[in-house]
Structure formats: structure tokens, C-alpha cells
Design a protein around this motif. Structure first.
Motif, PDB file in Angstrom:
ATOM      1  N   ILE A  99      -0.980  -3.266  -4.519  1.00 29.06           N
ATOM      2  CA  ILE A  99      -1.618  -1.998  -4.180  1.00 29.06           C
ATOM      3  C   ILE A  99      -0.580  -0.899  -4.020  1.00 29.06           C
ATOM      4  CG2 ILE A  99      -2.939  -0.793  -2.389  1.00 29.06           C
ATOM      5  CD1 ILE A  99      -4.475  -3.420  -1.961  1.00 29.06           C
ATOM      6  N   VAL A 100       0.492  -1.200  -3.292  1.00 25.75           N
ATOM      7  CA  VAL A 100       1.543  -0.197  -3.087  1.00 25.75           C
ATOM      8  C   VAL A 100       2.290   0.086  -4.379  1.00 25.75           C
ATOM      9  CG1 VAL A 100       3.683   0.276  -1.837  1.00 25.75           C
ATOM     10  CG2 VAL A 100       1.764  -0.775  -0.655  1.00 25.75           C
ATOM     11  N   ARG A 101       2.410  -0.919  -5.243  1.00 26.37           N
ATOM     12  CA  ARG A 101       3.082  -0.692  -6.523  1.00 26.37           C
ATOM     13  C   ARG A 101       2.268   0.274  -7.384  1.00 26.37           C
ATOM     14  NH1 ARG A 101       3.251  -1.909 -11.668  1.00 26.37           N
ATOM     15  NH2 ARG A 101       1.317  -3.129 -11.625  1.00 26.37           N
ATOM     16  N   LYS A 102       0.939   0.098  -7.397  1.00 26.05           N
ATOM     17  CA  LYS A 102       0.078   0.963  -8.203  1.00 26.05           C
ATOM     18  C   LYS A 102      -0.172   2.313  -7.539  1.00 26.05           C
ATOM     19  CE  LYS A 102      -2.545  -2.627 -10.665  1.00 26.05           C
ATOM     20  NZ  LYS A 102      -3.907  -3.188 -10.897  1.00 26.05           N
ATOM     21  N   ALA A 103      -0.184   2.324  -6.209  1.00 22.34           N
ATOM     22  CA  ALA A 103      -0.462   3.560  -5.470  1.00 22.34           C
ATOM     23  C   ALA A 103       0.573   3.700  -4.357  1.00 22.34           C
ATOM     24  CB  ALA A 103      -1.878   3.538  -4.904  1.00 22.34           C
ATOM     25  N   PRO A 104       1.795   4.128  -4.705  1.00 24.01           N
ATOM     26  CA  PRO A 104       2.889   4.160  -3.718  1.00 24.01           C
ATOM     27  C   PRO A 104       2.671   5.125  -2.571  1.00 24.01           C
ATOM     28  CG  PRO A 104       3.562   5.161  -5.812  1.00 24.01           C
ATOM     29  CD  PRO A 104       2.244   4.518  -6.059  1.00 24.01           C
ATOM     30  N   TRP A 105       1.631   5.944  -2.614  1.00 24.08           N
ATOM     31  CA  TRP A 105       1.330   6.849  -1.512  1.00 24.08           C
ATOM     32  C   TRP A 105       0.499   6.158  -0.414  1.00 24.08           C
ATOM     33  CZ3 TRP A 105      -0.233   7.172  -6.524  1.00 24.08           C
ATOM     34  CH2 TRP A 105      -1.583   7.000  -6.795  1.00 24.08           C
ATOM     35  N   VAL A 106       0.144   4.875  -0.617  1.00 26.44           N
ATOM     36  CA  VAL A 106      -0.536   4.097   0.425  1.00 26.44           C
ATOM     37  C   VAL A 106       0.483   3.704   1.490  1.00 26.44           C
ATOM     38  CG1 VAL A 106      -1.683   1.894   0.928  1.00 26.44           C
ATOM     39  CG2 VAL A 106      -2.397   3.268  -1.048  1.00 26.44           C
ATOM     40  N   ASP A 107       0.108   3.830   2.760  1.00 25.51           N
ATOM     41  CA  ASP A 107       1.035   3.578   3.865  1.00 25.51           C
ATOM     42  C   ASP A 107       0.941   2.164   4.416  1.00 25.51           C
ATOM     43  OD1 ASP A 107       2.097   6.465   4.585  1.00 25.51           O
ATOM     44  OD2 ASP A 107      -0.046   6.645   4.172  1.00 25.51           O
ATOM     45  N   VAL A 108      -0.271   1.587   4.438  1.00 26.41           N
ATOM     46  CA  VAL A 108      -0.464   0.279   5.067  1.00 26.41           C
ATOM     47  C   VAL A 108      -1.417  -0.550   4.225  1.00 26.41           C
ATOM     48  CG1 VAL A 108      -1.451  -0.932   7.061  1.00 26.41           C
ATOM     49  CG2 VAL A 108      -0.044   1.105   7.414  1.00 26.41           C
ATOM     50  N   VAL A 109      -1.072  -1.823   4.025  1.00 23.87           N
ATOM     51  CA  VAL A 109      -1.965  -2.794   3.408  1.00 23.87           C
ATOM     52  C   VAL A 109      -2.064  -3.971   4.375  1.00 23.87           C
ATOM     53  CG1 VAL A 109      -2.379  -4.327   1.456  1.00 23.87           C
ATOM     54  CG2 VAL A 109      -1.295  -2.095   1.077  1.00 23.87           C
ATOM     55  N   PHE A 110      -3.299  -4.302   4.777  1.00 21.55           N
ATOM     56  CA  PHE A 110      -3.506  -5.423   5.694  1.00 21.55           C
ATOM     57  C   PHE A 110      -4.648  -6.282   5.179  1.00 21.55           C
ATOM     58  CE2 PHE A 110      -6.245  -2.018   6.962  1.00 21.55           C
ATOM     59  CZ  PHE A 110      -7.380  -2.579   7.516  1.00 21.55           C
ATOM     60  N   GLU A 132       3.909  -0.374   4.886  1.00 20.49           N
ATOM     61  CA  GLU A 132       3.884  -1.657   5.582  1.00 20.49           C
ATOM     62  C   GLU A 132       2.808  -2.531   4.946  1.00 20.49           C
ATOM     63  OE1 GLU A 132       5.744  -2.872   8.077  1.00 20.49           O
ATOM     64  OE2 GLU A 132       7.011  -1.079   8.182  1.00 20.49           O
ATOM     65  N   VAL A 133       3.203  -3.695   4.455  1.00 23.94           N
ATOM     66  CA  VAL A 133       2.265  -4.646   3.862  1.00 23.94           C
ATOM     67  C   VAL A 133       2.329  -5.920   4.686  1.00 23.94           C
ATOM     68  CG1 VAL A 133       1.639  -5.971   1.815  1.00 23.94           C
ATOM     69  CG2 VAL A 133       2.595  -3.671   1.564  1.00 23.94           C
ATOM     70  N   GLU A 134       1.203  -6.284   5.306  1.00 24.22           N
ATOM     71  CA  GLU A 134       1.165  -7.501   6.115  1.00 24.22           C
ATOM     72  C   GLU A 134      -0.105  -8.272   5.770  1.00 24.22           C
ATOM     73  OE1 GLU A 134       2.447  -7.711  10.379  1.00 24.22           O
ATOM     74  OE2 GLU A 134       0.339  -8.256  10.684  1.00 24.22           O
ATOM     75  N   ILE A 135       0.063  -9.404   5.125  1.00 17.74           N
ATOM     76  CA  ILE A 135      -1.049 -10.258   4.732  1.00 17.74           C
ATOM     77  C   ILE A 135      -0.800 -11.648   5.322  1.00 17.74           C
ATOM     78  CG2 ILE A 135      -2.362 -11.243   2.817  1.00 17.74           C
ATOM     79  CD1 ILE A 135      -2.535  -8.237   2.810  1.00 17.74           C
ATOM     80  N   LEU A 136      -1.692 -12.101   6.168  1.00 18.01           N
ATOM     81  CA  LEU A 136      -1.566 -13.444   6.737  1.00 18.01           C
ATOM     82  C   LEU A 136      -2.399 -14.425   5.922  1.00 18.01           C
ATOM     83  CD1 LEU A 136      -1.764 -12.789  10.592  1.00 18.01           C
ATOM     84  CD2 LEU A 136       0.227 -12.712   9.063  1.00 18.01           C
ATOM     85  N   GLU A 137      -1.947 -15.676   5.885  1.00 22.99           N
ATOM     86  CA  GLU A 137      -2.645 -16.702   5.113  1.00 22.99           C
ATOM     87  C   GLU A 137      -3.761 -17.361   5.900  1.00 22.99           C
ATOM     88  OE1 GLU A 137      -2.232 -17.053   2.001  1.00 22.99           O
ATOM     89  OE2 GLU A 137      -0.540 -15.663   1.919  1.00 22.99           O
ATOM     90  N   SER A 138      -3.759 -17.188   7.216  1.00 26.97           N
ATOM     91  CA  SER A 138      -4.818 -17.763   8.037  1.00 26.97           C
ATOM     92  C   SER A 138      -5.131 -16.792   9.161  1.00 26.97           C
ATOM     93  CB  SER A 138      -4.402 -19.124   8.603  1.00 26.97           C
ATOM     94  OG  SER A 138      -3.242 -18.993   9.405  1.00 26.97           O
ATOM     95  N   LEU A 139      -6.250 -17.041   9.830  1.00 27.32           N
ATOM     96  CA  LEU A 139      -6.741 -16.129  10.842  1.00 27.32           C
ATOM     97  C   LEU A 139      -5.738 -15.971  11.973  1.00 27.32           C
ATOM     98  CD1 LEU A 139      -9.429 -14.578  11.110  1.00 27.32           C
ATOM     99  CD2 LEU A 139     -10.192 -16.388  12.652  1.00 27.32           C
ATOM    100  N   ASP A 140      -5.471 -14.725  12.327  1.00 29.83           N
ATOM    101  CA  ASP A 140      -4.558 -14.403  13.423  1.00 29.83           C
ATOM    102  C   ASP A 140      -5.303 -14.544  14.748  1.00 29.83           C
ATOM    103  OD1 ASP A 140      -2.529 -13.477  14.968  1.00 29.83           O
ATOM    104  OD2 ASP A 140      -2.594 -11.415  14.263  1.00 29.83           O
ATOM    105  N   VAL A 141      -6.302 -13.706  14.956  1.00 32.37           N
ATOM    106  CA  VAL A 141      -7.202 -13.839  16.100  1.00 32.37           C
ATOM    107  C   VAL A 141      -8.619 -13.700  15.569  1.00 32.37           C
ATOM    108  CG1 VAL A 141      -5.573 -12.937  17.796  1.00 32.37           C
ATOM    109  CG2 VAL A 141      -7.096 -11.365  16.607  1.00 32.37           C
ATOM    110  N   PHE A 142      -9.579 -14.349  16.241  1.00 29.35           N
ATOM    111  CA  PHE A 142     -10.960 -14.234  15.778  1.00 29.35           C
ATOM    112  C   PHE A 142     -11.390 -12.776  15.887  1.00 29.35           C
ATOM    113  CE2 PHE A 142     -15.398 -14.762  15.245  1.00 29.35           C
ATOM    114  CZ  PHE A 142     -15.532 -15.931  14.519  1.00 29.35           C
TER     115      PHE A 142
END
Length: 499
Positions: A99-110, A132-142
Motif C-alpha cells: 500500500i505504501v509502495r503504491k501510495a507513498p502519501w499514506v502514513d499508517v497501515v494496520f 508506519e506499517v504494522e501487521i500482526l499475524e495473530s490477534l493482539d487483543v480481542f
């Protein structure tokens, strides 16, 4: 958060695409941002300080829609230094740094697993002047442990589980939402009570597959028990749920629906296809005979039940005979409504690489025949209600023509959309109030009631709407929820939550 010390609070907008789960996630996003000091921007505000896209990866062209909207925002952001753009949801979980590569004006990807990180990610992106790009592979908190800004004074989503253990070949949701995680029943009921304490009359229990609820803690009858427990909550007038899976639908749930007065006699049961061969290719672990058997049991227990469904046309390998079988099941099931979809490839799903992908024109032609068949049946089913008295929970945003026609709109207990004339009560009936009225006309997708309402009951939800309040539930559910300015309720949506 440092924004709280600014001379004026930063404003935000959340733009939501997709299913009921996305809509409810957006309520969480709004609650988080407001807890962090942000203020919701007016709908007419063209340049809020933060715009959050909560995305869906299920529908065709979801990518194009997102990047098109991001493109429209780029010049707006260029003119307003300090504006931030965040992208979350299923498409963010799938595309990640792309997403940031295609749209570098994006600030956060979660992603779908770390909604709660959004305020911190926004502040970190501002501080570092970098995405800031933060993608977790499993649930952080419900998600339900997060604060929520509810969008309605009278109806609320209550998530009972997230994720899905099924492996349908057309669906990318399990890889984006993860394996099923169930909330404890006490936590769910506490949230329901908190909403009712605020005047909410109706809750919808929400999950990717609600009737497999309990699999994580080993109780296959947990969902039926949960429905019955909702029946013991004073002030809760309507309980709905979406969406069940036919393979997990058990007789105890039918009994709970029939025997619990506040559980509505409405059932959304996805069919997807009436062909056993196509169901097998979809990896749907039921067949049309079992599906119709469930419908028969539901109607035996609740003759007034309104049953809705999802149907996909043009799945790879679908023959004309397969499609005809779908029409046969539609005619036999007598649905009150159906959400119909043309199959489209979703990268990352097994069906995307299957042989037998059908030409667009074939899919379109079958889709049009399906629509005609469904509408013939829904119209006939709705005509049966002409002359009947219905209880309507008055809603916001359900009647797009209400202003022009002078009507108000809401939902009957069975989920049908009703447009009604307020008559001499015009100006007195509020969203969240209850009216009883007589159906005078039926169309394929709605009912009209053009006579004087038979009764009008003012409710606490109506009081809240009139006073400009909507519920906010804290994630920990301790103490009393607070209230804030309401927004129009989102229209029902389907997609990844409808399995």
C-alpha cells in the motif's frame, strides 16, 4: 497522547467498506480515536486531520476502489500539512507494505489483528515523519476490549467471535482474520447489558460463523445457551445474529430461537449454491438436502420466520444444470431476501486458480435470471403480509426516499424493511421508538404501511436520539458508558461476515 495538548483537537473521519464486521470494527476505531483526544469531523468536512480507510478484500475491485480514493486524497493532503491517512482492514492485512509502495502519501497501515495500535501508530508516524506499517499475524487483543463509539441509539453490534475455521475455496477471510477466537459468555452478556443500560433495544450477535461459537472452549451448545441468556436481560427487546453456517446449525439453536421471546424470527443462512457439485468445489461441508432440511425445521418451529441468504453465481465449473439446481433451491426455500453475487477471482484463494473460470457474459446472464427468480419469490412472500399488523423499530437512514414521500422507515421484527406514514403522529415519532402499523402494499424489497399507525411507544432509545446522544461502551465494560453525538446508522452490508 500529545495531540490532546494541541490548541484544538485533531479531527478524524472513518470510511468503511465491506461487511458487518468491518462496520463494527469502525465503531472500535472511532472509539479509540476519541479516547485518544480526536474529535469526529463533520460529514461536510473535506479536510479532516486524519482519514482512516477500513477496507474489505472480499469484493471485486476492492483494490481499485481503495487506490482510487487514496489518489483523490493526495492533492487534499498536499494542501493541508499535517493531515494523515491510515489504511486498515482486510485489504491492509493482505497487501501490507504494498500500500505504501503504491501510495507513498499514506502514513499508517494496520491490519485486522491490531486495531488497538492505531492511535500510537498515527503519533509515531507524525513524530518520525515516515510511514508506519504494522501487521500482526495473530490477534493482539480481542476487539471488544477496545472502546467503542456506537453509531446507533437503538441497535448495536456485539461481537461474539472473530476469525473463521472454515476453508471455503472462494473466501480469503480465514487468512486475513485468522482462526476463530471466542469471547467468554460473561463478557458478551456484560457488553449487551451495558448497551441496554444506554437504551439500546436491539443487538445483533456478530461473528464470521456465529453458530460455531464455543468451539474454542469445547461447548458445541454454547450459542443456543447464549441466545437463551440474552432472553433474561430486561429491556432487551430484539436479538439477531449473523451469520451462521449450515454445517454447524443445530436443533438446539432452533429451539432457543423459538422459545426465547426477544430472539427475532429472522435467520440469515448463506446457501452460496444449490448444486451439490458446486458446494463440494466450494468446500462447503453441507449439501442442498441438508440445507433445505434446516429451513424446514426452522419453519416448523417458527412459521412466521423470514429467511434470507447469500448466493454466488458463476463459480468455476458451474454448469447450466448446476445453476438450475440453485434456482430450484431458491424456489423451494422461499427466501424473504437474498444477497446475490457474481463470482470474481480473489487472489490468494484456491478458487482463483481453478479450471473452468466462466466468461463474464455467462455469469452476467445467469445473475440476471437469479435476480428475477429471487424477486418473484420475495414479492410473493411480501404480498402475504398485506393487511397484517407489524411492529416497527423506527430507524435512521433506511428510507432513502422518506423525505420526498413523507414516510418514516424501520425494521419489522422479522427484519423486513417497512416504510410507514406517521399520520397525525408526525413530529412525535423518533428513531428508536416503536410503532405498530398495518401493511398496505408490498414490493420485492420492502413493505409500505400508509394508514395511521395503530400505536406509538416512546423509548429511551428515542429519547437519546432526540437529545443527540449515542452509546459509547468502554472496552473493559467497567462503570457506566458515556454518551456522545450520534451519526446516521450504516446500511446493512454483507460480504466476509456472511459465510
Amino acid at each position: 497522547m500529545t495531540t490532546a495538548a494541541a490548541s484544538s483537537p485533531r479531527t478524524y473521519q472513518v470510511r468503511t467498506y465491506g461487511c458487518q464486521m468491518n462496520v463494527h470494527d469502525s465503531e472500535r476505531i472511532s472509539g479509540l480515536l476519541e479516547q485518544a483526544g480526536y474529535v469526529r469531523a463533520a460529514e461536510v468536512d473535506d479536510n479532516p486531520d486524519v482519514v482512516v480507510f477500513n477496507t474489505c478484500a472480499v469484493r471485486e475491485n476492492a483494490d481499485n476502489r481503495l487506490y482510487g480514493n487514496l489518489g483523490h486524497l493526495r492533492p487534499v493532503k498536499d494542501k493541508h500539512p499535517g493531515m494523515q491517512i491510515a489504511v486498515g482492514g482486510c485489504l491492509a492485512q493482505k497487501d501490507r507494505g504494498e500500500i505504501v509502495r503504491k501510495a507513498p502519501w499514506v502514513d499508517v497501515v494496520f491490519g485486522t489483528h491490531n486495531i488497538g495500535s492505531l492511535p500510537v501508530l498515527l503519533e509515531r508516524a507524525r513524530h518520525n515523519a515516515a510511514a508506519e506499517v504494522e501487521i500482526l499475524e495473530s490477534l493482539d487483543v480481542f476487539p471488544s476490549t477496545l472502546p467503542t463509539r456506537r453509531e446507533s441509539t437503538y441497535a448495536g453490534w456485539v461481537s461474539i467471535s472473530v476469525g473463521c475455521n472454515n476453508t471455503c475455496t472462494f473466501c480469503i477471510v480465514p487468512s486475513l482474520r485468522g482462526k476463530e477466537k471466542d469471547r467468554r459468555p460473561g463478557d458478551i452478556l456484560s457488553e449487551v447489558r451495558a448497551l441496554v443500560d444506554e437504551g439500546v433495544l436491539e443487538v445483533t450477535l456478530l461473528g464470521q460463523n456465529v453458530n460455531s461459537y464455543g468451539v474454542e472452549f469445547g461447548d458445541r451448545y454454547a450459542f443456543g445457551k447464549l441466545l437463551r441468556a440474552c432472553g433474561d436481560i430486561d429491556g432487551l427487546e430484539r436479538v439477531r445474529f449473523t451469520s451462521p453456517h449450515p454445517k454447524d446449525f443445530t436443533d438446539d439453536v432452533i429451539a432457543a430461537m423459538a422459545e426465547t421471546p426477544n430472539v427475532c424470527h429472522s435467520l440469515h443462512m448463506p446457501l452460496q449454491s444449490g448444486s451439490d457439485d458446486v458446494l463440494r468445489a466450494m468446500r462447503r461441508s453441507y449439501r442442498s438436502e441438508k440445507y433445505l432440511g434446516i429451513i424446514e425445521k426452522v419453519r416448523a418451529a417458527m412459521p412466521d420466520a423470514a429467511i434470507t441468504t447469500d448466493i454466488i453465481v458463476g463459480f468455476p465449473g458451474e454448469t447450466e444444470a448446476d445453476f438450475q439446481r440453485t434456482l430450484d433451491v431458491v424456489r423451494e426455500a422461499r427466501f424473504s431476501s437474498a444477497f446475490t453475487f457474481q463470482y470474481s477471482k480473489r487472489p490468494g484463494t484456491p478458487a482463483a486458480t481453478m479450471d473452468g473460470q466462466l466468461p463474464k457474459q455467462v455469469v452476467q446472464e445467469r445473475y440476471e435470471r437469479l435476480i428475477a427468480c429471487v424477486e418473484e419469490i420475495t414479492w410473493a412472500e411480501n404480498k402475504r403480509l398485506v393487511g397484517e399488523t407489524v411492529e416497527v423499530l423506527v430507524a435512521v437512514g433506511e428510507g432513502r426516499k422518506d423525505e420526498r414521500t413523507g414516510r418514516m422507515s424501520g425494521r419489522a421484527r422479522d427484519g423486513r424493511l417497512v416504510h410507514f406514514d406517521a399520520g397525525s403522529l408526525v413530529g412525535q415519532i423518533r428513531p428508536g421508538d416503536i410503532v405498530h402499523t398495518t401493511v398496505t402494499y408490498a414490493a420485492p424489497h420492502h413493505l409500505n404501511a400508509d394508514g395511521e399507525p395503530l400505536s406509538h411507544r416512546r423509548t429511551r432509545a428515542g429519547d437519546a436520539a432526540e437529545a443527540g446522544r449515542s452509546p459509547r461502551t468502554p472496552g473493559v465494560l467497567l462503570g457506566l458508558p458515556t454518551v456522545g453525538a450520534p451519526a446516521a446508522a450504516p446500511a446493512p452490508a454483507t460480504g466476509c461476515a456472511a459465510h
